[in-house]
Design an enzyme around this catalytic site. Structure first.
Site, PDB file in Angstrom:
ATOM      1  CB  SER A 256     -59.684 -38.657 -51.161  1.00  0.00           C
ATOM      2  OG  SER A 256     -60.891 -38.079 -51.621  1.00  0.00           O
TER       3      SER A 256
ATOM      4  CD  GLU B 288     -33.290 -92.069 -74.633  1.00  0.00           C
ATOM      5  OE1 GLU B 288     -32.824 -91.914 -75.778  1.00  0.00           O
ATOM      6  OE2 GLU B 288     -34.487 -91.887 -74.350  1.00  0.00           O
TER       7      GLU B 288
END
Length: 810
Positions: free
Chosen positions: A484, A112
């Site tokens: 149920s 970089e």
């Protein structure tokens, strides 16, 4: 030392480098802008004037960067401290420069900004190289220094214009004037975006390699250093080939700059990296984490995403993982019984190998893996053999049983959208070290939630098959008919009306004419279509008989039952006072069902669910602490006797009824619960508990439709519940409920004292005929003695007539 190499100890050089004065700073501004002219910037004098007269005085204050404090995300943890989720734009782990390993700094500087400790923020040599590259005279080496990247990332947009470039240079000089080199480098190493929602190299090391930054090797540091330029293009997980090329380039640059030896460079190139393709430590609790996010944002606003709040939940990581796996397995077992719906996508496979690899990579990126349901592209296909490939580029073969779920897709008569052929994107599961099975992403959904019935603490919550696929939380947002599984609440109301487990109820046909209903006739049925005649309440609930439940509700009264179920936390408006309530025709969420059954489990108290136990800031200061829950009589909603007798009935269901598989599989008697299957098998439920934990399971489609003629709550949802409980109860001793005061025991059955043997309701509906009914005045019910036939129950009330009519209209 060559002029283009950094000092061997860059930190030392940074510590003694003087900060320029304002006069020298202005000179550098002009020189920097001259460098821009070399890159082709026009009207230099005008821009210099603007920079000095207008731009520089208006630059943002950068003084606060001397005490750099990045945005910290919202973190959500389990009760035992394991990560569940992280929310905010940035996943970050702030690391001081002194704790960043030299190998990582060397790798970054090599690629970089090799002259970072020599230049004053703008690398004029680099700018000249960039200008030459723009003119096509040389290979570009890049012109942005680390300081320029900090200026751009912290303060400026991604806009590409001369104006923004000027501001970038001006900010660069201002940063270099106010901060040391080490401070700038620390900001860069923590601020830069590196893909996978990771900001900074510390978080990137955890994300890609699952290790602290201090432990990375030269090869790993080089791989990470390649990410800032293009985090997506050089992502080692999704683009391993391009990432590898850049890694090798960075290793060469590290050697050229003298950071590593030739031998170290060769060893780094040979090192095989072990990527962390999925965070193994993260508990799969996305739905619960999202619930927390919504609650915290409601409390703290958008600031919740940036102030580093840490939320500890009641979720137990082991329980959550067990619940997650149980739901996944339950759904995939159901999916194995479904018709193959075809590949997810079809792509063209170019003949050129490189182009073909790119096409495969793109297709698999668009269809990422879904946990153990892996995406693959078919290379060859026949009725007996399929060859496929994944992103690693290694073809594999599926044969035999691995093809059974997709036989229809391999048949010659298969339709074009179903047929498996080269270029098809399919799902595969690994069944052994070298064996695979083709499957498909399920369409059906499920929900599971487990609570501590005494505290309300949510121990596990799974809101659906996969959060990324469908973020709808079925635990809290899905209003479905309980079928149920709702009957226990009606039976609980019946106990207060003098009905006991030994009360005999007639399982005989019921028919309501159009005159009685006020509309269409109604003839309810049992699930199996059979009628067994008189039976005890205990047996009727265990066998989930619909006719008996309707007759019991007629005795209780629909208005009374509606008010009674509200005691368990249900909204009365969602359970109209109609006879269909006996069959679970109202609307509930799985969370409500777990909470309601929790009342039975804890002896009669309504305890609200709780998910958040503590909130702290990033420094550990406690902002909120949930109060401890202690059961007291103010929370009681049903009598302890009612809960005890109901638990006896629910235990019978797991022993000999529709959920008998529970006790037989888990080999323990202290299990209680009820199955539920709605009309046309649209919803499948099981809700049950142990004294220490209550859990609800639901399975169904988002758009309600039939699950299958043979699919039931006992077949779909119960196995998920059992799988979870096999873990949750592993170390739990057998616990039996103790009978409270006010009960008497006779003939092996429990009664309220005021409704003991010979008192209360003895029988219901025995005047109604049933298939195989005995003739005269007495009816003998096996095992329960003789009971006189009672008058028929009262006729359908007006409110019930309206309800039945509305049912048919809807």
């Amino acid at each position: 030392m060559p002029q283009d190499e950094p000092p061997k100890n860059p930190r030392k050089s940074a510590a003694v480098s003087p900060r320029p004065g304002l006069a020298r700073l202005l000179v550098r501004l002009v020189v920097g802008l001259a460098g821009l002219a070399a890159a082709g910037v026009a009207s230099l004098l005008i821009l210099v004037a603007l920079a000095l007269a207008v731009a520089y005085p208006n630059l943002p204050d950068v003084g606060h960067l001397a005490d750099y404090r990045p945005k910290l995300p919202l973190q959500v943890l389990t009760a035992d401290g394991k990560p569940m989720g992280e929310f905010g734009e940035e996943r970050r782990n702030l690391l001081p420069i002194r704790e960043i390993p030299q190998v990582m700094i060397d790798a970054v500087l090599s690629i970089e900004d090799a002259r970072f400790f020599e230049h004053s923020g703008v690398d004029y040599r680099g700018m000249v190289r960039a200008a030459l590259a723009n003119l096509g005279q040389a290979k570009s080496q890049g012109a942005s220094t680390i300081t320029m990247q900090v200026a751009r990332n912290v303060y400026l947009s991604a806009e590409k214009s001369y104006t923004r470039k000027i501001y970038e240079v001006l900010l660069t000089f201002k940063l270099e004037h106010l901060l040391t080199k080490e401070q700038i480098l620390e900001i860069y190493m923590n601020q830069i975006f590196l893909g996978q929602r990771a900001y900074g190299f510390s978080m990137a090391a955890q994300t890609y390699f699952g290790k602290p930054l201090k432990d990375v090797s030269i090869a790993e540091a080089a791989m990470l250093a390649g990410l800032p330029k293009a985090p997506s293009a050089f992502n080692p997980i999704s683009n391993p080939k391009r990432a590898r090329v850049r890694q090798l380039h960075i290793i060469d640059r590290m050697r050229e700059n003298g950071f590593i030896t030739a031998a170290e460079a060769e060893a780094a190139k040979e090192e095989k990296l072990r990527l962390r393709r999925q965070a193994p430590e993260r508990t799969r609790a996305e739905f619960a984490a999202e619930m927390v996010r919504q609650a915290i944002v409601a409390q703290y606003g958008e600031e919740a995403y940036t102030r580093g709040l840490v939320v500890t939940t009641t979720i137990r990581s082991d329980d959550q993982q067990s619940a997650y796996r149980a739901v996944r397995q339950g759904i995939m077992d159901f999916e194995s019984r479904q018709v193959y719906r075809g590949p997810e996508l079809f792509i063209d496979l170019p003949s050129d190998p490189e182009r073909r690899d790119d096409a495969i990579d793109q297709a698999l990126t668009e269809r990422p893996d879904n946990d153990d349901l892996l995406s693959a592209v078919v290379l060859e296909a026949s009725p007996t053999r399929v060859v496929a490939v994944r992103q690693d580029g290694e073809p594999f073969t599926i044969t035999g049983e691995g093809l059974r779920p997709v036989r229809s897709g391999l048949a010659e008569r298969a339709g074009p959208n179903v047929r498996i052929r080269p270029g098809a994107v399919i799902r595969v599961m690994r069944t052994g070290e070298k064996t695979w099975r083709i499957t498909q992403l399920p369409e059906v959904e499920a929900a599971f939630v487990a609570l501590d019935p005494k505290t309300g603490d949510i121990r596990a919550l799974v809101g659906g098959f996969d959060f990324q696929k469908n973020k709808f939380n079925h635990v809290t947002q899905a209003w479905r008919q309980p079928g149920s599984s709702f009957k226990p609440f009606i039976y609980s109301a019946a106990l207060e009306k003098g009905i006991s487990p030994m009360t005999v109820v007639n399982d005989a046909p019921l028919f309501y004419s159009a005159r009685e209903t006020g509309g269409k006739p109604w003839e309810p049925k049992n699930y199996d279509g059979q009628f067994e005649g008189p039976m005890s309440v205990r047996r009727a609930l265990a066998r989930s008989k619909n006719m008996t439940s309707i007759r019991i509700l007629q005795v209780v009264g629909t208005q009374s039952a509606q008010q009674w179920v509200s005691r368990f936390g249900f909204d009365p408006q969602r359970h109209p006072p109609y006879l269909t309530m006996a069959l679970g025709a109202g609307s509930v969420t799985p969370m409500q069902m777990a909470t309601g059954y929790g009342v039975f489990a804890n002896g009669g108290y309504l305890v609200q669910p709780r998910l958040v136990s503590r909130v702290t800031d990033h420094q550990g200061k406690v902002l909120y602490e949930a109060p401890k829950t202690a059961l007291d009589e103010s929370m009681r909603v049903i009598d302890a006797r009612n809960a005890f007798v109901m638990n006896s009935l629910l235990q019978e269901i797991t022993r000999s009824g529709t959920a008998a598989r529970a006790q037989s599989t888990l080999k323990r008697p202290d299990l209680y619960g009820k199955t539920g299957t709605t009309n046309d098998a649209v919803d499948a439920w099981f809700v049950g508990f142990h004294p220490s934990v209550v859990a609800a399971t639901w399975v169904g489609y988002d758009t309600p439709r039939n699950l299958g003629s043979r699919e039931t709550g006992g077949g779909l949802s119960l196995p998920i519940w059992i799988s979870y409980m096999s873990h949750a109860l592993k170390s739990q001793p057998t616990q039996e409920y103790q009978a409270p005061a006010g009960l008497v025991r006779s003939g092996g059955e429990w009664f309220y004292e005021e409704f003991g043997p010979g008192m209360g309701v003895q029988a219901i509906g025995l005047d109604d005929p049933w298939p195989g009914m005995a003739a005269p005045e007495q009816a003998t019910v096996g095992g329960y003695g003789e009971f006189p036939l009672e008058p028929a129950p009262p006729p359908v009330r007006n409110e019930d007539r309206r309800s039945i009519l509305d049912l048919f209209r809807n």
